[in-house]
Design an enzyme around this catalytic site. Structure first.
Site, PDB file in Angstrom:
ATOM      1  N   ASP A  73      34.080  48.700  40.225  1.00 26.70           N
ATOM      2  CA  ASP A  73      34.998  47.676  40.734  1.00 26.70           C
ATOM      3  C   ASP A  73      34.987  46.449  39.824  1.00 26.70           C
ATOM      4  OD1 ASP A  73      36.659  46.672  43.122  1.00 26.70           O
ATOM      5  OD2 ASP A  73      35.133  45.112  42.937  1.00 26.70           O
ATOM      6  N   TYR A  78      36.680  37.965  37.091  1.00 25.13           N
ATOM      7  CA  TYR A  78      35.234  38.048  36.891  1.00 25.13           C
ATOM      8  C   TYR A  78      34.834  37.633  35.476  1.00 25.13           C
ATOM      9  CZ  TYR A  78      35.214  40.914  41.181  1.00 25.13           C
ATOM     10  OH  TYR A  78      35.380  41.377  42.455  1.00 25.13           O
ATOM     11  N   LYS A 107      41.781  44.090  39.297  1.00 28.23           N
ATOM     12  CA  LYS A 107      42.569  43.261  40.211  1.00 28.23           C
ATOM     13  C   LYS A 107      43.409  42.215  39.479  1.00 28.23           C
ATOM     14  CE  LYS A 107      38.585  43.613  43.299  1.00 28.23           C
ATOM     15  NZ  LYS A 107      37.581  43.783  42.233  1.00 28.23           N
ATOM     16  N   HIS A 138      44.456  40.453  44.140  1.00 25.39           N
ATOM     17  CA  HIS A 138      43.112  39.966  44.449  1.00 25.39           C
ATOM     18  C   HIS A 138      43.090  38.899  45.541  1.00 25.39           C
ATOM     19  CE1 HIS A 138      38.943  39.199  42.396  1.00 25.39           C
ATOM     20  NE2 HIS A 138      38.836  39.285  43.705  1.00 25.39           N
TER      21      HIS A 138
END
Length: 325
Positions: A73, A78, A107, A138
């Site tokens: 994931d 990130y 995402k 997201h």
């Protein structure tokens, strides 16, 4: 909206199959799968990369693959997709796994609602992939970073209706950039609205879920309308979940860790937990969930919900909107 009355009509009109989740105490989690409403399937436990520093991503991916995780994931926000892509290329080159052996999620962040195709292509480039298995919106809110702040100092939203955003998401499936599409952090009304206009309905809603913040109404409702649920923060990091009496009692009974109890609770609720660790031993134990919590143990954990004060990710504060009212 009385969702309990609307559900049968929704299923008939959209012909959405209910999500199925096969859980058995005799099976290793690698053998279990969740069938999605678009006919595809995903592994029933995922390994996530939120807050894993870029320099640790290579070891994390190698360790996760070695431990048997097959769902990874990622997310653009990130900040580690490029490093994860380099690590994936090395793992594929080593022959440990092939691309088709992995189920890869990433995402679309809030700032890219106006450029869905370009954002997905950028993620694919960084991840060094031709496609992802699941691409999620997201956030529940889109933000126009170029517009700055309003007169009250709040972030300004994109002037992009949800149904227009979803048309762009559907194009990703048609173009082969992703096999499935879904959402994250969306409310019941947002998901219900999407099911009314979508040609390709959202397959997944990824939500923060742990016993002290269980999404006890939203998550089961999503499952009831055929939308699978991925559970992030399943261990309740920073909250008391790991030390709850029902957790420690069950851990002692089975001779497992509190983390394993929390992950098993998530599985038995029908969710796909997204676990995370950079410790090889914990990576392995977190997907060794070959025990079954009793109905009484499940009920005791369900009763631990502490409401909004136990939420870890405050998107209301991040976007300056009362999202949880």
């Amino acid at each position: 909206l009385d969702t309990m009355e609307e559900e049968p009509v929704l299923f008939e009109r959209l012909q959405i199959p209910r999500t199925t989740h096969r859980v058995s105490s005799s099976l290793d989690t690698m053998d279990m799968s969740v069938k999605l409403n678009d006919g595809t399937s995903m592994p029933s436990i995922a390994f996530g990369f939120w807050q894993i520093p870029p320099e640790q991503c290579s070891a994390a991916i190698e360790g996760a693959v070695d431990a048997g995780y097959r769902c990874l994931d990622f997310a653009a926000i990130y900040g580690n997709e490029a490093e994860c892509g380099e690590a994936l290329a090395k793992v594929f080159a080593s022959g440990k796994v092939k691309r088709e052996d992995l189920y890869i999620v990433t995402k679309l962040w809030a700032t890219d609602w106006h450029q869905v195709g370009a954002a997905c292509s950028e993620s694919l480039k960084k991840l060094q992939l031709e496609y992802v298995d699941l691409y999620l919106v997201h956030s529940a809110v889109g933000i126009d970073t170029c517009a700055g702040l309003d007169e009250k100092g709040r972030k300004i939203r994109h002037n992009i209706p949800f149904h227009i955003l979803w048309q762009d998401m559907e194009e990703l499936v048609k173009s082969g950039k992703t096999r499935s599409i879904g959402v994250s952090n969306w409310s019941c009304l947002q998901v219900a609205d999407a099911l009314s206009y979508a040609t390709i309905p959202p397959a997944v809603n990824q939500l923060e879920i742990h016993p002290t913040y269980s999404c006890g109404d939203l998550a089961p409702w999503c499952l009831s309308v055929g939308v699978a649920v991925m559970a992030y923060c399943p261990l309740g990091s920073g909250k008391p979940d790991m030390t709850l009496e029902p957790v420690t009692k069950a851990a002692a009974r089975f001779g497992v860790s509190p983390a394993q109890v929390l992950l098993r609770w998530s599985l038995q609720r029908g969710y796909v937990p997204v676990t995370k660790s950079v410790n090889p031993d914990r990576m392995k134990s977190n997907r060794t969930l070959d025990f079954e919590l009793s109905a009484e143990e499940m009920q005791a954990l369900d009763a631990c919900d502490g409401g909004l004060q136990m939420k870890i990710c405050d998107h209301a504060g991040e976007f300056g909107l009362p999202l949880y009212c």
